[in-house]
Design a protein around this motif. Structure first.
Motif, PDB file in Angstrom:
ATOM      1  N   THR A 215       0.840  -1.207   0.000  1.00 45.91           N
ATOM      2  CA  THR A 215       0.000   0.000   0.000  1.00 45.91           C
ATOM      3  C   THR A 215       0.866   1.244   0.000  1.00 45.91           C
ATOM      4  N   ASP A 216       0.307   2.358  -0.466  1.00 48.86           N
ATOM      5  CA  ASP A 216       1.019   3.632  -0.412  1.00 48.86           C
ATOM      6  C   ASP A 216       1.006   4.190   1.000  1.00 48.86           C
ATOM      7  N   LEU A 217       2.133   4.743   1.403  1.00 46.67           N
ATOM      8  CA  LEU A 217       2.237   5.377   2.721  1.00 46.67           C
ATOM      9  C   LEU A 217       2.085   6.885   2.631  1.00 46.67           C
ATOM     10  N   PHE A 218       2.310   7.435   1.426  1.00 48.38           N
ATOM     11  CA  PHE A 218       2.227   8.882   1.241  1.00 48.38           C
ATOM     12  C   PHE A 218       1.346   9.216   0.041  1.00 48.38           C
ATOM     13  N   ASP A 219       0.627  10.324   0.179  1.00 49.39           N
ATOM     14  CA  ASP A 219      -0.111  10.906  -0.930  1.00 49.39           C
ATOM     15  C   ASP A 219       0.835  11.874  -1.630  1.00 49.39           C
ATOM     16  N   ARG A 220       1.204  11.560  -2.855  1.00 49.41           N
ATOM     17  CA  ARG A 220       2.195  12.361  -3.584  1.00 49.41           C
ATOM     18  C   ARG A 220       1.539  13.303  -4.597  1.00 49.41           C
ATOM     19  N   SER A 221       0.240  13.554  -4.477  1.00 42.14           N
ATOM     20  CA  SER A 221      -0.465  14.384  -5.459  1.00 42.14           C
ATOM     21  C   SER A 221      -0.210  15.873  -5.274  1.00 42.14           C
ATOM     22  N   THR A 222       0.383  16.258  -4.148  1.00 48.72           N
ATOM     23  CA  THR A 222       0.714  17.660  -3.915  1.00 48.72           C
ATOM     24  C   THR A 222       2.204  17.773  -3.625  1.00 48.72           C
ATOM     25  N   ARG A 223       2.686  18.994  -3.458  1.00 49.43           N
ATOM     26  CA  ARG A 223       4.113  19.213  -3.180  1.00 49.43           C
ATOM     27  C   ARG A 223       4.489  18.736  -1.783  1.00 49.43           C
ATOM     28  N   THR A 224       3.508  18.645  -0.905  1.00 49.91           N
ATOM     29  CA  THR A 224       3.754  18.164   0.450  1.00 49.91           C
ATOM     30  C   THR A 224       3.507  16.669   0.523  1.00 49.91           C
ATOM     31  N   ALA A 225       4.419  15.937   1.149  1.00 51.87           N
ATOM     32  CA  ALA A 225       4.248  14.499   1.331  1.00 51.87           C
ATOM     33  C   ALA A 225       3.312  14.262   2.514  1.00 51.87           C
ATOM     34  N   THR A 226       2.078  13.921   2.206  1.00 53.64           N
ATOM     35  CA  THR A 226       1.058  13.734   3.239  1.00 53.64           C
ATOM     36  C   THR A 226       0.829  12.253   3.496  1.00 53.64           C
ATOM     37  N   LEU A 227       0.765  11.860   4.753  1.00 51.70           N
ATOM     38  CA  LEU A 227       0.542  10.463   5.085  1.00 51.70           C
ATOM     39  C   LEU A 227      -0.846  10.009   4.645  1.00 51.70           C
ATOM     40  N   THR A 228      -0.911   8.824   4.066  1.00 54.28           N
ATOM     41  CA  THR A 228      -2.202   8.198   3.814  1.00 54.28           C
ATOM     42  C   THR A 228      -2.726   7.607   5.119  1.00 54.28           C
ATOM     43  N   THR A 229      -3.910   7.042   5.076  1.00 50.05           N
ATOM     44  CA  THR A 229      -4.448   6.389   6.271  1.00 50.05           C
ATOM     45  C   THR A 229      -3.522   5.266   6.724  1.00 50.05           C
ATOM     46  N   ALA A 230      -3.011   4.492   5.764  1.00 48.55           N
ATOM     47  CA  ALA A 230      -2.072   3.418   6.101  1.00 48.55           C
ATOM     48  C   ALA A 230      -0.779   3.990   6.685  1.00 48.55           C
ATOM     49  N   GLY A 231      -0.318   5.119   6.124  1.00 45.11           N
ATOM     50  CA  GLY A 231       0.895   5.749   6.632  1.00 45.11           C
ATOM     51  C   GLY A 231       0.743   6.213   8.064  1.00 45.11           C
ATOM     52  N   LYS A 232      -0.416   6.795   8.370  1.00 49.96           N
ATOM     53  CA  LYS A 232      -0.672   7.231   9.743  1.00 49.96           C
ATOM     54  C   LYS A 232      -0.669   6.043  10.696  1.00 49.96           C
ATOM     55  N   ALA A 233      -1.248   4.937  10.250  1.00 47.53           N
ATOM     56  CA  ALA A 233      -1.286   3.749  11.101  1.00 47.53           C
ATOM     57  C   ALA A 233       0.105   3.172  11.322  1.00 47.53           C
ATOM     58  N   ALA A 234       0.993   3.345  10.335  1.00 47.15           N
ATOM     59  CA  ALA A 234       2.336   2.762  10.427  1.00 47.15           C
ATOM     60  C   ALA A 234       3.321   3.619  11.203  1.00 47.15           C
ATOM     61  N   LEU A 235       3.058   4.925  11.329  1.00 43.02           N
ATOM     62  CA  LEU A 235       4.070   5.847  11.848  1.00 43.02           C
ATOM     63  C   LEU A 235       4.497   5.518  13.267  1.00 43.02           C
ATOM     64  N   ASP A 236       3.561   5.339  14.184  1.00 41.98           N
ATOM     65  CA  ASP A 236       3.929   5.050  15.576  1.00 41.98           C
ATOM     66  C   ASP A 236       4.704   3.740  15.681  1.00 41.98           C
ATOM     67  N   HIS A 237       4.314   2.742  14.875  1.00 44.85           N
ATOM     68  CA  HIS A 237       5.016   1.454  14.921  1.00 44.85           C
ATOM     69  C   HIS A 237       6.436   1.589  14.381  1.00 44.85           C
ATOM     70  N   ALA A 238       6.602   2.417  13.358  1.00 43.52           N
ATOM     71  CA  ALA A 238       7.939   2.635  12.825  1.00 43.52           C
ATOM     72  C   ALA A 238       8.826   3.326  13.854  1.00 43.52           C
TER      73      ALA A 238
END
Length: 297
Positions: A45-68
């Motif tokens: 799955t994608d961890l970041f939304d790359r559609s804008t200049r800012t790298a924004t966490l996807t829902t999956a990315g948010k779920a993974a951040l604390d574990h990382a």
């Protein structure tokens, strides 16, 4: 999945751009992007939304951040634990300090810790108490000296350093010196100089005013007690400080306790856990510096 991939993922999440993250981890932007793409393929799955200049966490990315973050912290603790067993403590210790508050015992503890463990790199940073509490909870600051309206912030351990009443600091001849005792309603009729929001002292003051339906006239804000004392000395505002902060200015200011502020302003050393040997060792020196206990206890 590799630790470096998790490190790059956390860096991009915190910096919000691949360019700044690459500078932070000292590799090329293309290298960071490639490793993040590989991690995303492994996770499916994608961890970041790359559609804008800012790298924004996807829902999956948010779920993974604390574990990382937890995985990276655990790896660091593993390295420190092995080093500690061999008698050589290495790594980093990040210590926070509330802005504008000079706490000499903290520097004593840092000096003693550095002398005992010169292999540990000490990172000292300043911020507001609110942000430091958040950063200790998040795990990117190991320990911090903060001001708070509670002795122990939720979810953390703490060693109380001081518990002080709030005082109004005014120059000689000020009208408030003719009133005894003084209340929040008394000081609310004058321009006030306070610590900014996010500091423990300001939180105590704001909560006390709200509880008594008092609307203070805060015209000046400063993060350093010296600045508030200087403003009060010049008659620009009534300074709101804790009694221990204000004690250094008795030669030029009259200190008037606020009679109806029941909760004290607490200065505390806070931490999340003591799994890392560096944190445990620093706490021993911190207790010695702040309370006079033996550092070996």
């Amino acid at each position: 999945m590799e630790l470096r991939q998790l490190e790059y993922f956390v860096a991009v999440a915190e910096e919000q751009t691949f360019t700044r993250a690459a500078a932070r981890v000292h590799i090329s932007q293309s290298g960071v992007s490639a490793q993040i793409r590989q991690l995303e393929r492994e996770l499916g799955t994608d961890l970041f939304d790359r559609s804008t200049r800012t790298a924004t966490l996807t829902t999956a990315g948010k779920a993974a951040l604390d574990h990382a973050r937890a995985a990276l912290a655990a790896a660091g603790e593993l390295r420190e634990a092995v080093a500690a067993v061999s008698g050589l403590l290495h790594g980093e210790l990040t210590v926070g300090m509330v802005s504008g508050c000079t706490v000499s015992p903290l520097f004593d503890a840092l000096a003693a810790f550095h002398q005992a463990h010169p292999g540990v790199e000490i990172l000292l940073l300043e911020d507001t108490s609110a942000r430091l509490i958040h950063r200790v909870r998040a795990g990117d600051v190991d320990l911090a000296v903060v001001g708070t309206s509670h002795a122990v912030p939720d979810g953390l351990d703490a060693l109380t350093i001081t518990r002080d009443r709030l005082v109004a600091a005014v120059p000689a001849g000020h009208p408030l010196t003719l009133i005894q005792p003084i209340t929040l309603a008394d000081v609310a009729g004058h321009p006030l100089a306070c610590m900014p929001p996010g500091t423990g002292l300001r939180t105590v003051f704001d909560q006390a005013c709200a509880a008594r339906h008092v609307t203070p006239k805060i015209t000046l804000q400063a993060s350093a007690p010296d600045a508030i004392a200087d403003l009060a000395t010049r008659g620009l505002a009534v300074g709101i400080l804790s009694s221990s902060m204000a004690g250094a200015y008795r030669d030029r200011l009259t200190l008037l306790p606020l009679d109806d502020v029941d909760d004290p302003a607490v200065l505390a050393l806070i931490w999340r856990n003591t799994r890392g040997p560096a944190v445990r060792e620093f706490l021993a020196h911190g207790r010695a510096a702040f309370t006079g206990q033996d550092a070996d206890r």
